[in-house]
Design a protein around this motif. Structure first.
Motif, PDB file in Angstrom:
ATOM      1  N   GLY A  17      -2.204 -12.572   1.233  1.00 45.86           N
ATOM      2  CA  GLY A  17      -3.634 -12.790   1.163  1.00 45.86           C
ATOM      3  C   GLY A  17      -4.230 -12.567  -0.208  1.00 45.86           C
ATOM      4  O   GLY A  17      -5.429 -12.789  -0.403  1.00 45.86           O
ATOM      5  N   SER A  18      -3.421 -12.141  -1.184  1.00 46.93           N
ATOM      6  CA  SER A  18      -3.951 -11.858  -2.511  1.00 46.93           C
ATOM      7  C   SER A  18      -4.067 -13.098  -3.382  1.00 46.93           C
ATOM      8  O   SER A  18      -4.691 -13.058  -4.432  1.00 46.93           O
ATOM      9  N   CYS A  19      -3.463 -14.214  -2.954  1.00 43.03           N
ATOM     10  CA  CYS A  19      -3.467 -15.425  -3.775  1.00 43.03           C
ATOM     11  C   CYS A  19      -3.225 -16.635  -2.887  1.00 43.03           C
ATOM     12  O   CYS A  19      -2.280 -16.643  -2.082  1.00 43.03           O
ATOM     13  N   GLY A  20      -4.063 -17.669  -3.043  1.00 45.40           N
ATOM     14  CA  GLY A  20      -3.918 -18.865  -2.221  1.00 45.40           C
ATOM     15  C   GLY A  20      -2.597 -19.580  -2.457  1.00 45.40           C
ATOM     16  O   GLY A  20      -2.018 -20.153  -1.526  1.00 45.40           O
ATOM     17  N   VAL A  21      -2.102 -19.547  -3.702  1.00 43.94           N
ATOM     18  CA  VAL A  21      -0.808 -20.175  -3.987  1.00 43.94           C
ATOM     19  C   VAL A  21       0.297 -19.463  -3.212  1.00 43.94           C
ATOM     20  O   VAL A  21       1.201 -20.098  -2.662  1.00 43.94           O
ATOM     21  N   GLY A  22       0.226 -18.130  -3.149  1.00 42.26           N
ATOM     22  CA  GLY A  22       1.227 -17.374  -2.405  1.00 42.26           C
ATOM     23  C   GLY A  22       1.174 -17.657  -0.916  1.00 42.26           C
ATOM     24  O   GLY A  22       2.215 -17.731  -0.245  1.00 42.26           O
ATOM     25  N   THR A  23      -0.037 -17.824  -0.380  1.00 37.93           N
ATOM     26  CA  THR A  23      -0.181 -18.159   1.031  1.00 37.93           C
ATOM     27  C   THR A  23       0.435 -19.518   1.329  1.00 37.93           C
ATOM     28  O   THR A  23       1.171 -19.701   2.312  1.00 37.93           O
ATOM     29  N   TYR A  24       0.125 -20.500   0.473  1.00 43.00           N
ATOM     30  CA  TYR A  24       0.701 -21.840   0.633  1.00 43.00           C
ATOM     31  C   TYR A  24       2.224 -21.771   0.583  1.00 43.00           C
ATOM     32  O   TYR A  24       2.920 -22.365   1.424  1.00 43.00           O
ATOM     33  N   ALA A  25       2.766 -21.052  -0.397  1.00 45.71           N
ATOM     34  CA  ALA A  25       4.218 -20.968  -0.543  1.00 45.71           C
ATOM     35  C   ALA A  25       4.857 -20.302   0.667  1.00 45.71           C
ATOM     36  O   ALA A  25       5.941 -20.702   1.122  1.00 45.71           O
ATOM     37  N   GLY A  26       4.191 -19.283   1.222  1.00 45.62           N
ATOM     38  CA  GLY A  26       4.721 -18.628   2.412  1.00 45.62           C
ATOM     39  C   GLY A  26       4.769 -19.560   3.603  1.00 45.62           C
ATOM     40  O   GLY A  26       5.743 -19.578   4.360  1.00 45.62           O
ATOM     41  N   ASP A  27       3.717 -20.353   3.776  1.00 45.42           N
ATOM     42  CA  ASP A  27       3.700 -21.333   4.863  1.00 45.42           C
ATOM     43  C   ASP A  27       4.813 -22.365   4.680  1.00 45.42           C
ATOM     44  O   ASP A  27       5.480 -22.758   5.640  1.00 45.42           O
ATOM     45  N   LEU A  28       5.003 -22.803   3.441  1.00 46.10           N
ATOM     46  CA  LEU A  28       6.035 -23.799   3.169  1.00 46.10           C
ATOM     47  C   LEU A  28       7.425 -23.222   3.415  1.00 46.10           C
ATOM     48  O   LEU A  28       8.286 -23.882   4.010  1.00 46.10           O
ATOM     49  N   ARG A  29       7.661 -21.994   2.987  1.00 49.00           N
ATOM     50  CA  ARG A  29       8.970 -21.372   3.230  1.00 49.00           C
ATOM     51  C   ARG A  29       9.279 -21.294   4.719  1.00 49.00           C
ATOM     52  O   ARG A  29      10.412 -21.518   5.147  1.00 49.00           O
ATOM     53  N   ALA A  30       8.257 -20.981   5.521  1.00 49.74           N
ATOM     54  CA  ALA A  30       8.469 -20.833   6.960  1.00 49.74           C
ATOM     55  C   ALA A  30       8.928 -22.136   7.600  1.00 49.74           C
ATOM     56  O   ALA A  30       9.846 -22.141   8.432  1.00 49.74           O
ATOM     57  N   VAL A  31       8.324 -23.261   7.213  1.00 53.87           N
ATOM     58  CA  VAL A  31       8.694 -24.529   7.848  1.00 53.87           C
ATOM     59  C   VAL A  31       9.952 -25.122   7.232  1.00 53.87           C
ATOM     60  O   VAL A  31      10.648 -25.905   7.878  1.00 53.87           O
ATOM     61  N   LEU A  32      10.275 -24.756   5.986  1.00 52.81           N
ATOM     62  CA  LEU A  32      11.515 -25.246   5.387  1.00 52.81           C
ATOM     63  C   LEU A  32      12.743 -24.730   6.121  1.00 52.81           C
ATOM     64  O   LEU A  32      13.799 -25.373   6.117  1.00 52.81           O
ATOM     65  N   ALA A  33      12.615 -23.587   6.794  1.00 49.86           N
ATOM     66  CA  ALA A  33      13.732 -23.056   7.567  1.00 49.86           C
ATOM     67  C   ALA A  33      14.155 -24.017   8.667  1.00 49.86           C
ATOM     68  O   ALA A  33      15.334 -24.071   9.041  1.00 49.86           O
ATOM     69  N   ASP A  34      13.216 -24.802   9.177  1.00 50.62           N
ATOM     70  CA  ASP A  34      13.527 -25.787  10.214  1.00 50.62           C
ATOM     71  C   ASP A  34      14.184 -27.032   9.641  1.00 50.62           C
ATOM     72  O   ASP A  34      14.639 -27.898  10.391  1.00 50.62           O
ATOM     73  N   GLU A  35      14.217 -27.150   8.322  1.00 49.92           N
ATOM     74  CA  GLU A  35      14.819 -28.303   7.658  1.00 49.92           C
ATOM     75  C   GLU A  35      16.141 -27.933   6.990  1.00 49.92           C
ATOM     76  O   GLU A  35      16.582 -28.591   6.049  1.00 49.92           O
ATOM     77  N   ALA A  36      16.785 -26.880   7.487  1.00 49.83           N
ATOM     78  CA  ALA A  36      18.079 -26.429   6.966  1.00 49.83           C
ATOM     79  C   ALA A  36      17.999 -26.074   5.484  1.00 49.83           C
ATOM     80  O   ALA A  36      18.915 -26.353   4.711  1.00 49.83           O
TER      81      ALA A  36
END
Length: 366
Positions: A17-36
């Protein structure tokens, strides 16, 4: 390195929550797990002023046993005038070239000629071009999140290895888990207008305050706090001038921040800054109607999907007319809702993750 499951080192600020870029990156990392794709988060401290820290971050990313390095870049993450970039970029450049590991750089904004001030503008623009040249040199692939920012960047430095990917809408987390109205002290019948995210002059929080004065029968909520020490002084000024119907929350915990999108009836984003907006994507995920400043990115989205109302960010009367229209006209809100539905369909985070996975695979195979 090659393996059945791709591995990526992603350099980004914390997902706290300290940075919008970090929030975006966290969301992206979570869904990349479903893409191997297995992603190692190499954490860049928010608001760091340490050359040693950024050099160590570059070292960790550059020496990681991965198929690709992905930097989530924003100039301000490397200090005023992005001076810490010069302690980061050479380290990662040398290591990536020596080890043959491709580097992806996502630019969340783009400096261009308009970034410069009036004093020694030619010198400032020369520095803008130097920074952008170094980004293009470092990256095997530059990723832009909007056409307008891609055009701004390539107007300063030519590059043949740029890709446009959508920001993405995180539908997975678009479910309320807290009653934000109750926690923030609003009644169910209150008309709640919100500007979520970090509070700064570039995001037009002063315009939001003026709008609160124009609509005394509605409640206005600046749902966020300062990202930088300079913004703290700006927020102090706002608090000293705020009418009774304006609340400034400070930085919210993750659950309450997301609850705000479900609780509000209208979002106002009176931005003066250019570049993509993760906040707009959160509004679209929750189906929260949005009126926004007529800057490049919002205009780009409005033209293609008709899912955001626009106003002149320098004209308070125009802004007030837009707020009034979308507060009082159900048909106008329904039109935005239809555009948002199309945007969600075409820009889901799952679809964005697949395109990232394809990009990593293509670069790793070169």
């Amino acid at each position: 390195m090659s393996s059945e499951r791709l591995r990526v080192a992603m350099v980004a600020t914390p997902d706290d929550g300290s940075c919008g870029v970090g929030t975006y990156a966290g969301d992206l990392r979570a869904v990349l797990a479903d893409e191997a794709v297995a992603v190692d988060h190499v954490e860049l401290a928010t608001n760091t002023r340490s050359p040693l820290h950024v050099a160590r971050v570059a070292w960790r990313a550059g020496t990681a046993d991965v198929d690709a390095v992905h930097l989530q870049h924003e100039y301000g993450l490397f200090g005023p005038m992005t001076y810490l970039w010069w302690a980061f970029a050479p380290v990662l450049f040398l290591l990536s070239r020596l080890r043959g590991v491709p580097v992806v750089v996502t630019l969340h904004e783009a400096w261009d000629r308009e970034t410069t001030g009036e004093t020694a503008a030619w010198l400032q623009y020369a520095y803008v071009r130097l920074v952008n040249w170094s980004l293009a040199l470092l990256a095997d692939r530059l990723v832009f999140l909007s056409d307008s920012r891609a055009e701004a960047f390539t107007g300063t430095v030519e590059t043949s290895h740029a890709t446009r990917l959508p920001h993405g809408v995180n539908l997975v987390d678009a479910e309320p888990t807290v009653d934000a109205r109750d926690r923030l002290g609003y009644d169910p019948e209150d008309t709640l207008v919100v500007e979520p995210g970090y509070v700064s002059p570039q995001k037009g929080a002063d315009t939001f305050l003026e709008l609160a004065e124009r609509f005394p029968d509605a409640e206005f909520l600046l749902a966020g706090g300062a990202r930088t020490p300079g913004d703290e002084a700006f927020i102090g000024e706002l608090e000293s001038q705020a009418p009774e119907n304006l609340q400034i929350t400070g930085v919210l915990d993750d659950e309450l921040f997301r609850g705000v999108f479900d609780a509000a009836g209208l979002a106002v984003l009176p931005y003066r800054k250019q570049g993509q907006s993760g906040i707009l994507n959160w509004c679209i995920a929750y189906g929260l109607p949005v009126v926004a400043g007529d800057v490049d990115y919002f205009r780009e989205v409005a033209d293609e999907w008709d899912c955001v109302g626009l106003f002149d960010p320098d004209d308070i009367d125009d802004a007030a007319a837009a707020v009034d229209q979308y507060l009082t006209d159900p048909e106008a809100r329904e039109q935005l809702a239809a555009g948002m539905e199309q945007f969600r369909t075409e820009n889901s985070f799952a679809a964005v993750a697949r395109r990232h996975a394809d990009l990593y695979a293509a670069l790793a195979g070169d």
